[in-house]
Design an enzyme around this catalytic site. Structure first.
Site, PDB file in Angstrom:
ATOM      1  N   CYS A 132     -12.537  14.162 -11.387  1.00  0.00           N
ATOM      2  CA  CYS A 132     -11.138  14.941 -11.483  1.00  0.00           C
ATOM      3  C   CYS A 132     -11.097  15.316 -13.168  1.00  0.00           C
ATOM      4  O   CYS A 132     -10.627  14.397 -13.800  1.00  0.00           O
ATOM      5  CB  CYS A 132     -10.212  14.462 -11.047  1.00  0.00           C
ATOM      6  SG  CYS A 132      -8.564  15.752 -11.263  1.00  0.00           S
ATOM      7  N   CYS A 135      -7.518  15.383 -14.170  1.00  0.00           N
ATOM      8  CA  CYS A 135      -6.994  14.135 -14.163  1.00  0.00           C
ATOM      9  C   CYS A 135      -7.385  13.484 -15.534  1.00  0.00           C
ATOM     10  O   CYS A 135      -6.581  12.514 -16.243  1.00  0.00           O
ATOM     11  CB  CYS A 135      -7.182  13.284 -12.764  1.00  0.00           C
ATOM     12  SG  CYS A 135      -6.975  14.362 -11.589  1.00  0.00           S
ATOM     13  N   ASP A 136      -8.685  13.440 -15.522  1.00  0.00           N
ATOM     14  CA  ASP A 136      -9.186  12.213 -16.557  1.00  0.00           C
ATOM     15  C   ASP A 136      -9.856  12.944 -17.780  1.00  0.00           C
ATOM     16  O   ASP A 136     -10.388  12.170 -18.825  1.00  0.00           O
ATOM     17  CB  ASP A 136     -10.415  11.468 -15.801  1.00  0.00           C
ATOM     18  CG  ASP A 136      -9.806  10.793 -14.495  1.00  0.00           C
ATOM     19  OD1 ASP A 136      -8.723  10.315 -14.713  1.00  0.00           O
ATOM     20  OD2 ASP A 136     -10.586  10.484 -13.461  1.00  0.00           O
TER      21      ASP A 136
HETATM   22  C1  LIG Z   1      -8.408   8.345  -9.120  1.00  0.00           C
HETATM   23  C2  LIG Z   1      -7.636   9.738  -9.130  1.00  0.00           C
HETATM   24  C3  LIG Z   1      -6.799   9.758  -9.969  1.00  0.00           C
HETATM   25  C4  LIG Z   1      -6.113  10.969 -10.152  1.00  0.00           C
HETATM   26  N1  LIG Z   1      -5.445  11.303 -10.969  1.00  0.00           N
HETATM   27  C5  LIG Z   1      -4.589  12.431 -10.883  1.00  0.00           C
HETATM   28  C6  LIG Z   1      -3.768  12.932 -12.288  1.00  0.00           C
HETATM   29  O1  LIG Z   1      -3.631  12.085 -13.009  1.00  0.00           O
HETATM   30  N2  LIG Z   1      -2.958  14.061 -11.963  1.00  0.00           N
HETATM   31  C7  LIG Z   1      -3.100  14.913 -10.919  1.00  0.00           C
HETATM   32  O2  LIG Z   1      -2.560  15.904 -10.903  1.00  0.00           O
HETATM   33  N3  LIG Z   1      -4.043  14.553 -10.021  1.00  0.00           N
HETATM   34  C8  LIG Z   1      -4.709  13.546  -9.862  1.00  0.00           C
HETATM   35  N4  LIG Z   1      -5.452  13.262  -8.699  1.00  0.00           N
HETATM   36  C9  LIG Z   1      -5.397  14.187  -7.811  1.00  0.00           C
HETATM   37  C10 LIG Z   1      -4.288  13.986  -6.914  1.00  0.00           C
HETATM   38  O3  LIG Z   1      -4.397  12.698  -6.521  1.00  0.00           O
HETATM   39  C11 LIG Z   1      -4.561  15.194  -5.936  1.00  0.00           C
HETATM   40  O4  LIG Z   1      -4.558  16.128  -6.241  1.00  0.00           O
HETATM   41  C12 LIG Z   1      -3.334  14.711  -4.832  1.00  0.00           C
HETATM   42  O5  LIG Z   1      -2.968  13.555  -4.535  1.00  0.00           O
HETATM   43  C13 LIG Z   1      -3.550  15.774  -3.484  1.00  0.00           C
HETATM   44  O6  LIG Z   1      -2.181  15.598  -2.734  1.00  0.00           O
HETATM   45  P1  LIG Z   1      -1.925  16.143  -1.386  1.00  0.00           P
HETATM   46  O7  LIG Z   1      -0.811  15.745  -0.956  1.00  0.00           O
HETATM   47  O8  LIG Z   1      -2.722  17.413  -1.111  1.00  0.00           O
HETATM   48  O9  LIG Z   1      -3.325  14.939  -0.678  1.00  0.00           O
HETATM   49  P2  LIG Z   1      -3.547  13.398  -0.642  1.00  0.00           P
HETATM   50  O10 LIG Z   1      -2.711  12.937  -1.868  1.00  0.00           O
HETATM   51  O11 LIG Z   1      -4.948  13.291  -0.490  1.00  0.00           O
HETATM   52  O12 LIG Z   1      -2.444  12.907   0.523  1.00  0.00           O
HETATM   53  C14 LIG Z   1      -3.098  13.172   2.071  1.00  0.00           C
HETATM   54  C15 LIG Z   1      -2.261  12.548   2.859  1.00  0.00           C
HETATM   55  O13 LIG Z   1      -2.667  12.700   4.219  1.00  0.00           O
HETATM   56  C16 LIG Z   1      -2.512  11.596   4.956  1.00  0.00           C
HETATM   57  N5  LIG Z   1      -3.441  12.096   6.242  1.00  0.00           N
HETATM   58  C17 LIG Z   1      -4.812  12.198   6.302  1.00  0.00           C
HETATM   59  N6  LIG Z   1      -5.194  12.369   7.523  1.00  0.00           N
HETATM   60  C18 LIG Z   1      -4.007  12.137   8.418  1.00  0.00           C
HETATM   61  C19 LIG Z   1      -3.739  12.123   9.793  1.00  0.00           C
HETATM   62  N7  LIG Z   1      -4.770  12.214  10.521  1.00  0.00           N
HETATM   63  N8  LIG Z   1      -2.579  11.790  10.082  1.00  0.00           N
HETATM   64  C20 LIG Z   1      -1.643  11.643   9.267  1.00  0.00           C
HETATM   65  N9  LIG Z   1      -1.912  11.475   8.004  1.00  0.00           N
HETATM   66  C21 LIG Z   1      -2.833  11.874   7.545  1.00  0.00           C
HETATM   67  C22 LIG Z   1      -3.072  10.601   4.138  1.00  0.00           C
HETATM   68  O14 LIG Z   1      -2.609   9.471   4.598  1.00  0.00           O
HETATM   69  C23 LIG Z   1      -2.228  10.902   2.866  1.00  0.00           C
HETATM   70  O15 LIG Z   1      -0.931  10.375   2.852  1.00  0.00           O
HETATM   71  C24 LIG Z   1      -6.320  12.112  -8.840  1.00  0.00           C
HETATM   72  C25 LIG Z   1      -7.066  11.579  -7.736  1.00  0.00           C
HETATM   73  C26 LIG Z   1      -7.717  10.479  -7.842  1.00  0.00           C
HETATM   74  C27 LIG Z   1      -8.457   9.857  -6.545  1.00  0.00           C
END
Ligand SMILES: Cc1cc2nc3c(=O)[nH]c(=O)nc-3n(C[C@H](O)[C@H](O)[C@H](O)COP(=O)(O)OP(=O)(O)OC[C@H]3O[C@@H](n4cnc5c(N)ncnc54)[C@H](O)[C@@H]3O)c2cc1C
Length: 150
Positions: A132, A135-136
């Site tokens: 990412c 992020c990094d």
């Molecule tokens: C190591 C790392 C570092 C990062 N650092 C940063 C940072 O510094 N700044 C930043 O802005 N972003 C960062 N990111 C990116 C950020 O984490 C993502 O952009 C963000 O989490 C996406 O949010 P989301 O809600 O779309 O999905 P996610 O955070 O992926 O959440 C998905 C959710 O869906 C749920 N889910 C999936 N399938 C099902 C199902 N069938 N039933 C019920 N629930 C389900 C999961 O349990 C989870 O709760 C980082 C990512 C990683 C991996």
């Protein structure tokens, strides 16, 4: 019958819950197997407005508390199936085999980064190997980096 069921408890699902809660819709969040989403495993986050630096776990706990204070219910299960009924509602089957009926479903199940499968990738994950740039990227300022794909 629920007004809004949100699948996923990452930042997207919780933001959705905060808005739906404030609108008086009493949303239900199905948290999935990763409550709080990907940021829970992230050490320090520096790009969220309002926090110069905060741990991912702390940020997600704050979002969950805010959603609950605004009337969201968090269910610690996974959605296995969603079916639209003839009358335009949705039936969600959970991992426990419980069924929830909803007028609206918001899907916020996130995304996964794709691994290359090359040697050293897992070993050096978060120790120089990153998926990412947003992020990094700042951690690599002034260093030589190799970028795979665009
Ligand atoms: C190591 C790392 C570092 C990062 N650092 C940063 C940072 O510094 N700044 C930043 O802005 N972003 C960062 N990111 C990116 C950020 O984490 C993502 O952009 C963000 O989490 C996406 O949010 P989301 O809600 O779309 O999905 P996610 O955070 O992926 O959440 C998905 C959710 O869906 C749920 N889910 C999936 N399938 C099902 C199902 N069938 N039933 C019920 N629930 C389900 C999961 O349990 C989870 O709760 C980082 C990512 C990683 C991996």
């Amino acid at each position: 019958m629920r007004n809004v069921v949100i699948i996923g408890s990452g930042p997207a699902g919780l933001a959705c819950a905060i808005y739906a809660g404030r609108a008086g819709l009493e949303p239900v969040i199905i948290a999935g197997d990763r409550p709080g989403g990907q940021l829970v495993n992230t050490d320090i986050i520096e790009n969220y407005p309002g926090f110069s630096a905060i741990s991912g776990a702390d940020l997600m706990m704050k979002m969950m508390s805010q959603a609950e204070e605004l009337g969201a219910e968090i269910v610690h299960e996974t959605v296995k199936r969603v079916v639209e009924s003839k009358d335009g509602f949705f039936e969600l089957t959970l991992s426990s085999t419980d069924v929830i009926t909803a007028k609206t479903v918001a899907i916020a199940t996130g995304a996964k980064h794709r691994h290359l499968g090359v040697s050293g990738e897992t070993e050096f994950s978060n120790k120089g190997v990153s998926w990412c740039a947003t992020c990094d990227g700042p951690m690599f300022r002034g260093k030589r980096v190799a970028v795979v794909v665009g």
